[in-house]
Enzyme design. Structure first.
Site, PDB file in Angstrom:
ATOM      1  N   HIS A 268      34.438  29.065  57.814  1.00  0.00           N
ATOM      2  CA  HIS A 268      34.159  27.621  57.820  1.00  0.00           C
ATOM      3  C   HIS A 268      35.434  26.789  57.717  1.00  0.00           C
ATOM      4  O   HIS A 268      35.380  25.621  57.363  1.00  0.00           O
ATOM      5  CB  HIS A 268      33.190  27.270  56.684  1.00  0.00           C
ATOM      6  CG  HIS A 268      31.864  27.957  56.842  1.00  0.00           C
ATOM      7  ND1 HIS A 268      30.961  27.611  57.817  1.00  0.00           N
ATOM      8  CD2 HIS A 268      31.320  29.010  56.185  1.00  0.00           C
ATOM      9  CE1 HIS A 268      29.901  28.405  57.739  1.00  0.00           C
ATOM     10  NE2 HIS A 268      30.103  29.267  56.757  1.00  0.00           N
TER      11      HIS A 268
ATOM     12  N   LYS B  20      46.818  34.536  39.158  1.00  0.00           N
ATOM     13  CA  LYS B  20      47.861  35.372  38.552  1.00  0.00           C
ATOM     14  C   LYS B  20      49.089  35.399  39.456  1.00  0.00           C
ATOM     15  O   LYS B  20      50.217  35.283  39.002  1.00  0.00           O
ATOM     16  CB  LYS B  20      47.371  36.817  38.349  1.00  0.00           C
ATOM     17  CG  LYS B  20      46.361  37.042  37.268  1.00  0.00           C
ATOM     18  CD  LYS B  20      46.934  37.115  35.861  1.00  0.00           C
ATOM     19  CE  LYS B  20      46.764  35.796  35.173  1.00  0.00           C
ATOM     20  NZ  LYS B  20      45.544  35.601  34.457  1.00  0.00           N
TER      21      LYS B  20
ATOM     22  N   GLU C  16      50.999  32.025  39.444  1.00  0.00           N
ATOM     23  CA  GLU C  16      51.693  31.603  38.226  1.00  0.00           C
ATOM     24  C   GLU C  16      52.910  32.443  37.884  1.00  0.00           C
ATOM     25  O   GLU C  16      53.860  31.919  37.310  1.00  0.00           O
ATOM     26  CB  GLU C  16      50.736  31.477  37.035  1.00  0.00           C
ATOM     27  CG  GLU C  16      50.167  32.738  36.495  1.00  0.00           C
ATOM     28  CD  GLU C  16      49.217  32.495  35.312  1.00  0.00           C
ATOM     29  OE1 GLU C  16      49.429  31.559  34.535  1.00  0.00           O
ATOM     30  OE2 GLU C  16      48.265  33.269  35.173  1.00  0.00           O
TER      31      GLU C  16
ATOM     32  N   ASN D 220      54.206  18.084  18.601  1.00  0.00           N
ATOM     33  CA  ASN D 220      53.442  18.769  19.647  1.00  0.00           C
ATOM     34  C   ASN D 220      52.264  17.872  19.975  1.00  0.00           C
ATOM     35  O   ASN D 220      51.551  17.449  19.073  1.00  0.00           O
ATOM     36  CB  ASN D 220      52.981  20.126  19.092  1.00  0.00           C
ATOM     37  CG  ASN D 220      51.907  20.784  19.938  1.00  0.00           C
ATOM     38  OD1 ASN D 220      51.790  20.511  21.127  1.00  0.00           O
ATOM     39  ND2 ASN D 220      51.126  21.653  19.318  1.00  0.00           N
ATOM     40  N   GLY D 221      52.067  17.563  21.266  1.00  0.00           N
ATOM     41  CA  GLY D 221      50.934  16.721  21.644  1.00  0.00           C
ATOM     42  C   GLY D 221      51.411  15.453  22.332  1.00  0.00           C
ATOM     43  O   GLY D 221      52.566  15.392  22.794  1.00  0.00           O
TER      44      GLY D 221
ATOM     45  N   LYS E  27      51.821  28.747  27.092  1.00  0.00           N
ATOM     46  CA  LYS E  27      50.534  29.248  26.614  1.00  0.00           C
ATOM     47  C   LYS E  27      49.923  28.192  25.689  1.00  0.00           C
ATOM     48  O   LYS E  27      50.641  27.407  25.092  1.00  0.00           O
ATOM     49  CB  LYS E  27      50.817  30.537  25.833  1.00  0.00           C
ATOM     50  CG  LYS E  27      49.620  31.393  25.612  1.00  0.00           C
ATOM     51  CD  LYS E  27      49.721  32.675  26.381  1.00  0.00           C
ATOM     52  CE  LYS E  27      48.488  33.512  26.205  1.00  0.00           C
ATOM     53  NZ  LYS E  27      48.054  34.074  27.470  1.00  0.00           N
TER      54      LYS E  27
ATOM     55  N   GLU F 296      40.906  34.830  40.339  1.00  0.00           N
ATOM     56  CA  GLU F 296      41.797  35.250  39.255  1.00  0.00           C
ATOM     57  C   GLU F 296      43.055  35.918  39.828  1.00  0.00           C
ATOM     58  O   GLU F 296      44.167  35.684  39.348  1.00  0.00           O
ATOM     59  CB  GLU F 296      41.037  36.193  38.306  1.00  0.00           C
ATOM     60  CG  GLU F 296      41.865  36.888  37.241  1.00  0.00           C
ATOM     61  CD  GLU F 296      42.530  35.943  36.225  1.00  0.00           C
ATOM     62  OE1 GLU F 296      42.377  34.724  36.328  1.00  0.00           O
ATOM     63  OE2 GLU F 296      43.244  36.469  35.355  1.00  0.00           O
TER      64      GLU F 296
ATOM     65  N   ARG G  96      54.863  29.138  23.607  1.00  0.00           N
ATOM     66  CA  ARG G  96      54.189  27.832  23.673  1.00  0.00           C
ATOM     67  C   ARG G  96      54.978  26.803  24.477  1.00  0.00           C
ATOM     68  O   ARG G  96      54.491  25.694  24.700  1.00  0.00           O
ATOM     69  CB  ARG G  96      53.967  27.289  22.256  1.00  0.00           C
ATOM     70  CG  ARG G  96      53.089  28.165  21.411  1.00  0.00           C
ATOM     71  CD  ARG G  96      53.005  27.610  20.011  1.00  0.00           C
ATOM     72  NE  ARG G  96      52.182  26.429  19.984  1.00  0.00           N
ATOM     73  CZ  ARG G  96      50.895  26.417  19.662  1.00  0.00           C
ATOM     74  NH1 ARG G  96      50.304  27.530  19.331  1.00  0.00           N
ATOM     75  NH2 ARG G  96      50.215  25.303  19.669  1.00  0.00           N
TER      76      ARG G  96
ATOM     77  N   CYS H 272      54.212  23.466  23.025  1.00  0.00           N
ATOM     78  CA  CYS H 272      55.251  23.121  22.069  1.00  0.00           C
ATOM     79  C   CYS H 272      54.976  23.886  20.772  1.00  0.00           C
ATOM     80  O   CYS H 272      53.826  23.993  20.346  1.00  0.00           O
ATOM     81  CB  CYS H 272      55.333  21.640  21.741  1.00  0.00           C
ATOM     82  SG  CYS H 272      55.788  20.615  23.134  1.00  0.00           S
TER      83      CYS H 272
ATOM     84  N   TRP I 238      57.514  22.110  25.564  1.00  0.00           N
ATOM     85  CA  TRP I 238      56.936  22.098  26.915  1.00  0.00           C
ATOM     86  C   TRP I 238      56.857  20.635  27.297  1.00  0.00           C
ATOM     87  O   TRP I 238      56.118  19.870  26.679  1.00  0.00           O
ATOM     88  CB  TRP I 238      55.547  22.748  26.916  1.00  0.00           C
ATOM     89  CG  TRP I 238      54.958  22.837  28.292  1.00  0.00           C
ATOM     90  CD1 TRP I 238      55.238  23.790  29.229  1.00  0.00           C
ATOM     91  CD2 TRP I 238      53.998  21.949  28.893  1.00  0.00           C
ATOM     92  NE1 TRP I 238      54.514  23.550  30.369  1.00  0.00           N
ATOM     93  CE2 TRP I 238      53.750  22.424  30.198  1.00  0.00           C
ATOM     94  CE3 TRP I 238      53.346  20.806  28.463  1.00  0.00           C
ATOM     95  CZ2 TRP I 238      52.866  21.806  31.066  1.00  0.00           C
ATOM     96  CZ3 TRP I 238      52.459  20.175  29.331  1.00  0.00           C
ATOM     97  CH2 TRP I 238      52.231  20.688  30.616  1.00  0.00           C
TER      98      TRP I 238
HETATM   99  C1  F6R Z   1      46.250  31.964  33.293  1.00  0.00           C
HETATM  100  C2  F6R Z   1      46.015  31.440  31.958  1.00  0.00           C
HETATM  101  C3  F6R Z   1      45.415  30.087  31.837  1.00  0.00           C
HETATM  102  C4  F6R Z   1      44.450  30.041  30.637  1.00  0.00           C
HETATM  103  C5  F6R Z   1      43.950  28.603  30.429  1.00  0.00           C
HETATM  104  C6  F6R Z   1      42.939  28.515  29.320  1.00  0.00           C
HETATM  105  O1  F6R Z   1      46.791  33.240  33.253  1.00  0.00           O
HETATM  106  O2  F6R Z   1      46.333  32.045  30.981  1.00  0.00           O
HETATM  107  O3  F6R Z   1      44.779  29.694  33.013  1.00  0.00           O
HETATM  108  O4  F6R Z   1      43.389  30.897  30.890  1.00  0.00           O
HETATM  109  O5  F6R Z   1      45.038  27.769  30.139  1.00  0.00           O
HETATM  110  O6  F6R Z   1      43.495  28.927  28.104  1.00  0.00           O
HETATM  111  P1  F6R Z   1      42.594  29.344  26.874  1.00  0.00           P
HETATM  112  O7  F6R Z   1      41.856  30.586  27.276  1.00  0.00           O
HETATM  113  O8  F6R Z   1      43.539  29.563  25.757  1.00  0.00           O
HETATM  114  O9  F6R Z   1      41.644  28.211  26.645  1.00  0.00           O
END
Ligand code: F6R
Length: 605
Positions: A501, A482, A485, A98-99, A600, A478, A27, A2, A74
């Protein structure tokens, strides 16, 4: 998560708030809204979905006024809908938030009994009803906000706007970031300085528990005990706060392309050209550490998982690794000789921050590797080490991951030297290897066209499996993260040796299996696991270097990476993991920068 913005301006503020929201959209993008006060009247516009919908709504029904607040959401409590969008309003007060208000159920029951009519499913709406109730009792807006804040439990940042008050915004920070911007005869507030980058470079970061009364002339800041307090004003570098795609189609594309420069910059800050040592704060001392506890979330956690191999191998240091949301709810055994290391791009991830606060009283030192030096995690660490990646706007983390790896690799080498595990010659050789990373990453980026073609095949898959051994296992994780998502294809990663296994039962002719296997000490073992997949008709894509591809023999799909020293291979192999996800998503037509359900900076637990 948010985004919040507020402006006390000299002119109409809706267009500026909309611009700020564009910079905050990363966000959250489930809905957005703006409230203003004009000629004493409080009014608002809200729209579901991306910001463009709010922008359209404002064209049809402009929102005049020189004071206003805005929000990108969000969703937490209640799905994306106009009713659940912020700002929320009750009587003479509007709020953006936000929160999470953890005691919202109890408050809602209480307010409902007292006659409040709720029109949304959100926790936020309790805030406006509470404040409105206080106003009805005849107290001032400042007193109403102060009393309301006292009733709220949880982690949040919020802003109040009041009918009849064209020279007032009240904001508060508890757990979620919030900063105040200073203009000339204007004042601003934002979830981060990026939101305010077009308005001012003079920023005051609120501390935990602070609340503030903003007028056109300035800010009065109060601490958690309501004592008026001073918080420093800093000048931020606007170049690093401005965000644009610089001609790229997506932020993610731009941020992947930036990696050679970012890694060079990070290297320059810690071990500039010609330096024989690594420049780190002198208090960072691994020699007496008996255990390193590494905690992070998501991609940052995978960076830690790679670094665990490095700290064990190059520094002989025992490492315990966990994801933050699990770590804080178990009873980890902590001791005065432990060092705790937190990795976070945003520096605001709620779970990581909570884990930091949990360990701090029990360990020798709290260190963080962060991208935002003003973030909560940075400020609450004993030593904060920036990765110097610049703003990362694409929701999928790319340049932050490789820069985190680079800084963690430097730390592992320093630890190796301090603990006498690496001698000066080996230390120097590995440092030289790290200097070659930007060049190799640029070479890996040059394989983009091959990856684009291979990704077409992946874009038709229902499931994808990623395999790797040793440091390539976190890379496989990773790669799968990627892909999930941003392309919404189900992907899983396994340690190559673990396949037999259980998960090998999934393999059939329709399953693409991506294998990360540079020609290193584990290569033959990984290739045996790959053969087991091929024997069951799995469609293998082997990502390796020239020697590896030559040794592997006949593999249906291959991608050649530059031959690199084993130490730095995880940083270089991150590039195909990112590009595969990016191009698969493009083939599928998904929204790369703003994938569904995500945001994010995850500031809720
Ligand atoms: C995936 C991604 C998330 C962040 C996670 C931690 O592409 O971006 O998995 O890595 O939310 O975020 P930070 O690094 O900001 O603590």
């Amino acid at each position: 998560m948010c985004g919040i913005i507020g402006i006390l301006g000299k002119h109409e503020v809706s267009p500026q708030i909309l611009d700020g929201l564009k910079r905050l959209e990363y966000r959250g993008y489930d809905s957005a809204g703006i409230a203003t006060v004009n000629r004493g009247q409080l009014d608002l516009r809200r729209a579901v979905g991306k910001l463009i919908n709010l922008s359209d709504a404002l064209v049809h029904a402009p929102l005049p006024g020189r004071v206003g607040i805005g929000h990108t959401r969000w969703a937490t409590h209640g799905g994306p809908s106009v009713a659940n969008a912020h700002p929320h309003r009750a009587g003479r007060v509007a709020v953006v938030h936000n929160g999470i208000i953890e005691n919202f159920r109890a408050l809602r029951d209480e307010l409902t009994t007292e006659g409040a009519q709720f029109s949304s499913e959100t926790d936020t709406e309790t805030i406006v009803h509470l404040a409105s109730q206080y106003l009805e009792q005849g107290v001032s807006p400042i007193e109403a906000a102060r009393s309301t804040l006292k009733r709220l439990e949880g982690a949040f940042a919020l802003a109040f706007l009041f009918e009849g008050e064209e020279d007032l915004i009240i904001c508060a920070r508890r757990g979620s970031p919030l900063c105040i911007g200073h203009g000339t005869g204007e004042m601003y507030l934002g979830s981060d300085a990026i939101a305010l980058a077009d308005l001012t470079d003079r920023i005051t970061y609120l501390e935990e528990g602070d609340w503030a009364v903003l007028t056109h002339d300035g800010a009065q800041i109060f601490d958690a005990e309501d004592r008026q307090t001073n918080r420093a004003m800093t000048r931020i570098n606007l170049d690093t706060a401005r965000v644009d795609k610089s001609g790229h189609k997506h932020f993610m594309a731009k941020e992947m392309a930036e990696q050679p420069g970012v890694l060079q910059a990070a290297m320059g800050c810690y071990a500039g050209p010609g330096s024989t040592g690594i420049t780190l704060p002198p208090e960072l001392d691994f020699s007496a550490t008996d255990r390193l506890i590494m905690v992070a979330c998501g991609t940052a956690h995978y960076a830690c998982q790679v670094a665990k191999y490095w700290f064990e191998k190059y520094a002989g240091l025992a490492v315990e690794l966990d994801i933050a949301s699990e770590f804080r709810y178990r009873d980890p055994v902590l001791g005065p000789s432990n060092m705790a290391l937190f990795v976070s791009q945003s520096g605001e991830t709620a779970d990581t921050l909570a884990a930091l606060r949990h360990v701090k009283p029990h360990v020798a030192q709290v260190v963080s590797v962060i991208n935002v030096p003003t973030s909560s995690i940075a400020r609450e660490s004993d030593v904060a080490l920036p990765i110097h990646a610049g703003p990362e706007i694409g929701v999928a983390s790319t340049k932050a991951f490789t820069a985190q790896l680079q800084v963690l690799a430097l730390l592992a080498l320093q630890a190796g030297l301090q603990r006498g595990v690496l001698d000066a010659r080996d230390f120097a050789a590995h440092l030289e290897d790290l200097r070659t990373v930007p060049g190799y990453v640029a070479q890996a980026l040059d394989r983009e066209e091959d990856i684009r073609r291979l990704s077409e095949l992946l874009s038709r898959a229902r499931d994808v499996l990623f395999l790797g051994r040793g440091v390539m296992f976190p890379l496989a994780l990773e790669g799968a993260l990627k892909l999930k998502e941003i392309s919404y294809i189900h992907a899983e990663a396994y340690a190559a040796g673990e396949l037999k296994h259980g998960p090998i039962a999934l393999v059939d002719k329709d399953l693409p299996v991506i294998v990360f296997a540079p020609f290193d000490g584990l290569f033959e073992k990984t290739v045996s696991n790959m053969q087991e997949v091929m024997a069951r008709q799995g469609k293998v894509l082997l990502i390796s270097d020239a020697q590896g591809l030559a040794h592997a023999g006949d593999v249906p799909y291959q991608l050649q990476m530059p031959s690199v020293p084993a130490f730095i291979a995880p940083i270089v192999y991150a590039v195909p993991a990112q590009l595969i996800a990016y191009h698969t998503a493009l083939h599928r037509g998904t929204d790369v920068d703003q994938p569904r359900n995500l945001a994010k900076s995850v500031t809720v637990e």
